[in-house]
Design a protein around this motif. Structure first.
Motif, short mmCIF file in Angstrom:
data_model
loop_
_atom_site.label_atom_id
_atom_site.label_comp_id
_atom_site.label_asym_id
_atom_site.label_seq_id
_atom_site.Cartn_x
_atom_site.Cartn_y
_atom_site.Cartn_z
N MET A 174 0.83 -1.20 0.00
CA MET A 174 0.00 0.00 0.00
C MET A 174 0.86 1.25 0.00
O MET A 174 0.52 2.27 -0.62
CB MET A 174 -0.93 0.00 1.20
N GLY A 175 1.99 1.19 0.69
CA GLY A 175 2.91 2.32 0.70
C GLY A 175 3.48 2.60 -0.69
O GLY A 175 3.65 3.76 -1.08
N VAL A 176 3.75 1.53 -1.44
CA VAL A 176 4.26 1.70 -2.80
C VAL A 176 3.21 2.40 -3.67
O VAL A 176 3.53 3.32 -4.44
CB VAL A 176 4.63 0.33 -3.40
N VAL A 177 1.94 1.99 -3.53
CA VAL A 177 0.86 2.62 -4.29
C VAL A 177 0.74 4.10 -3.92
O VAL A 177 0.63 4.97 -4.80
CB VAL A 177 -0.48 1.90 -4.03
N GLY A 178 0.76 4.40 -2.62
CA GLY A 178 0.67 5.78 -2.17
C GLY A 178 1.82 6.63 -2.67
O GLY A 178 1.64 7.80 -3.03
N PHE A 179 3.02 6.04 -2.71
CA PHE A 179 4.21 6.77 -3.18
C PHE A 179 4.07 7.12 -4.65
O PHE A 179 4.36 8.25 -5.07
CB PHE A 179 5.46 5.91 -2.95
N VAL A 180 3.61 6.15 -5.45
CA VAL A 180 3.48 6.37 -6.90
C VAL A 180 2.42 7.43 -7.18
O VAL A 180 2.64 8.36 -7.99
CB VAL A 180 3.13 5.05 -7.61
#
Length: 458
Positions: A174-180
């Motif tokens: 989820m952090g990867v999605v939020g970062f992108v």
């Protein structure tokens, strides 16, 4: 006012939604998993509150820095860094084998969270006109309302059929999605660059820590004197901060914020009403699993009605407030919440779960109305430079209330069991009754609102 691109105008609220989703999912999964985590770290399930309090307290302490960092380094850079730190903390939590290591890892998580959600909210406040604020905020938190529904269920099944470690590892994708998403959409907003009030920060942090420790210490047999000393120290630090803020050119939190009536009433109401409300999500999974012997997945299913109620009422919150005003909604909604918490204390058998479901649904409805109304009325009338400081103080206030609520609820429960030798089930019930009564009394503060307060926020 910032001019957004069409894509930013449409999708920017999702940035805050992802951040809120991560945080709320993490909290709801953790509450369900505490009994199993207690076994892994060789601790009583009723003494695991610091796994939750440490995170909330860290947020409360470090959130003030988020506004300073966002103003100095830009909202985009700070928000993306916060996601990275939060994910690192989540990974460390999953590696924990002792309670102390878990608490330390939750502190790292909290440092990331302290910059993530407040900065996300600040981006929306600075990016949209005032008359769209309630609608945008309301929309931004709708995906986050799914987290309390998914969290207990997902956490219950992960703990029961895999391992509690996965409740933290799930934050990483989820952090990867939020970062992108954040890298593409977040505008690089800067504020007036000025030095941080480190003295004020230190006084406030010491006051917050001492107060939370005082509540926790008060529940331990033979530590009453230490609790009183900590409480006195907390009052002293906070009074010292007030003295300091009156003399500092740019204090951590300007006392002029309290010259705005709606902010003053909203911030005190946020603190007092959230104490009782915040203890419920911590205590209820313990009651279901420790006393009623529910499995983690069964407890997760029974917690789901709270999220269902919150999610179901969300599209109608604005209309309800428009019809009845912030004053009427907050006064009566807080009363209903207090009564419902008292009702939770009447359940004494696992077989009573069909009667518990409608109560939990209505609690979810009232929570959703309460939080939307309180948050908007608190910051809605702030102007210019006050917005950043007021937004930061509101976020600090909320996390302080969560930490104090959990500490207060756990302290009452353990005090009744350890010092007064009350049966554990009765201790749970009395704790709910006291929390409900406190919530009812706290709602009286909203009577100070005027009927016309907040009309420009619709």
């Amino acid at each position: 006012m910032l001019t957004l691109t069409p894509a930013q105008n449409k999708y920017l609220p999702y940035v805050l939604a992802v951040a809120l989703f991560m945080q709320i999912l993490d909290a709801t999964i953790l509450n369900t998993a505490l009994p199993q985590m207690a076994l892994a770290v060789d601790e009583s399930p009723l003494k695991m509150q610091w796994a939750v309090i440490s995170y909330a307290l860290t947020l409360a302490i470090f959130i003030p820095i988020s506004g300073f960092l966002a103003d100095k380094y830009g909202t985009r850079r700070v928000f993306l860094s916060a996601i990275v730190i939060f994910c690192i903390g989540s990974l460390l939590c999953a590696m924990a084998s002792t309670l102390n290591f878990l608490v330390a890892s939750r502190v790292i998580q909290g440092i990331g969270g302290a910059m993530m959600t407040p900065v996300g909210r600040l981006i929306l406040v600075k990016s949209y006109p005032r008359n769209q604020l309630l609608t945008v905020m309301n929309f931004a938190v709708i995906p986050a309302l799914v987290a309390p529904l998914v969290g207990p269920l997902l956490g219950g099944y992960l703990v029961q059929y895999a391992s509690w470690h996965w409740i933290f590892l799930i934050n990483i994708p989820m952090g990867v999605v939020g970062f992108v998403i954040g890298k593409k959409l977040i505008p690089a907003l800067f504020g007036d660059k000025q030095s941080l009030d480190w003295v004020g920060f230190g006084l406030f942090a010491l006051g917050a820590c001492a107060l939370t420790l005082a509540v926790e210490m008060g529940s331990k047999v033979g530590h009453g004197y230490n609790a009183l000393l900590l409480a006195a120290a907390s009052i002293g630090f906070l009074l010292a901060y007030v003295w300091h803020a009156k003399r500092h050119v740019a204090p951590l939190f300007s006392l002029t914020l309290f010259n705005v009536p709606t902010f003053r009433i909203g911030i005190t109401g946020n603190l007092s009403t959230r104490i009782g409300i915040s203890a419920v999500p911590f205590l209820l999974p313990l009651l279901l699993q420790v006393m009623f012997e529910y499995t983690p997945s069964q407890a997760g299913w029974l917690l789901a009605p709270i999220a269902v109620g919150a999610l179901g009422i969300k599209p109608f919150v604005s209309k309800i407030i428009q019809r009845y005003s912030y004053r009427v909604v907050l006064v009566y909604n807080t009363l209903i919440l207090g009564l419902l918490i008292i009702v939770l204390g009447l359940f004494s058998d696992a077989a009573q779960w069909p009667w518990m479901i409608p109560v939990l649904i209505v609690i979810g409805v009232c929570n959703s109305i309460q939080f939307s109304a309180m948050n908007t009325i608190t910051i809605g009338d702030l102007q210019g430079a006050q917005t950043s400081s007021g937004n930061s103080l509101m976020a600090v206030n909320q996390q302080m209330a969560i930490g104090l609520g959990i500490a207060f609820g756990a302290a009452l429960l353990n005090l009744l069991r350890d010092r007064f030798q009350v049966d554990t089930l009765l201790a749970f019930q009395v704790t709910y009754w006291i929390l409900g009564g406190f919530t009812i009394l706290s709602g009286l503060g909203f009577l100070r609102l005027k009927p016309e307060d907040g009309r420009g926020l619709y």
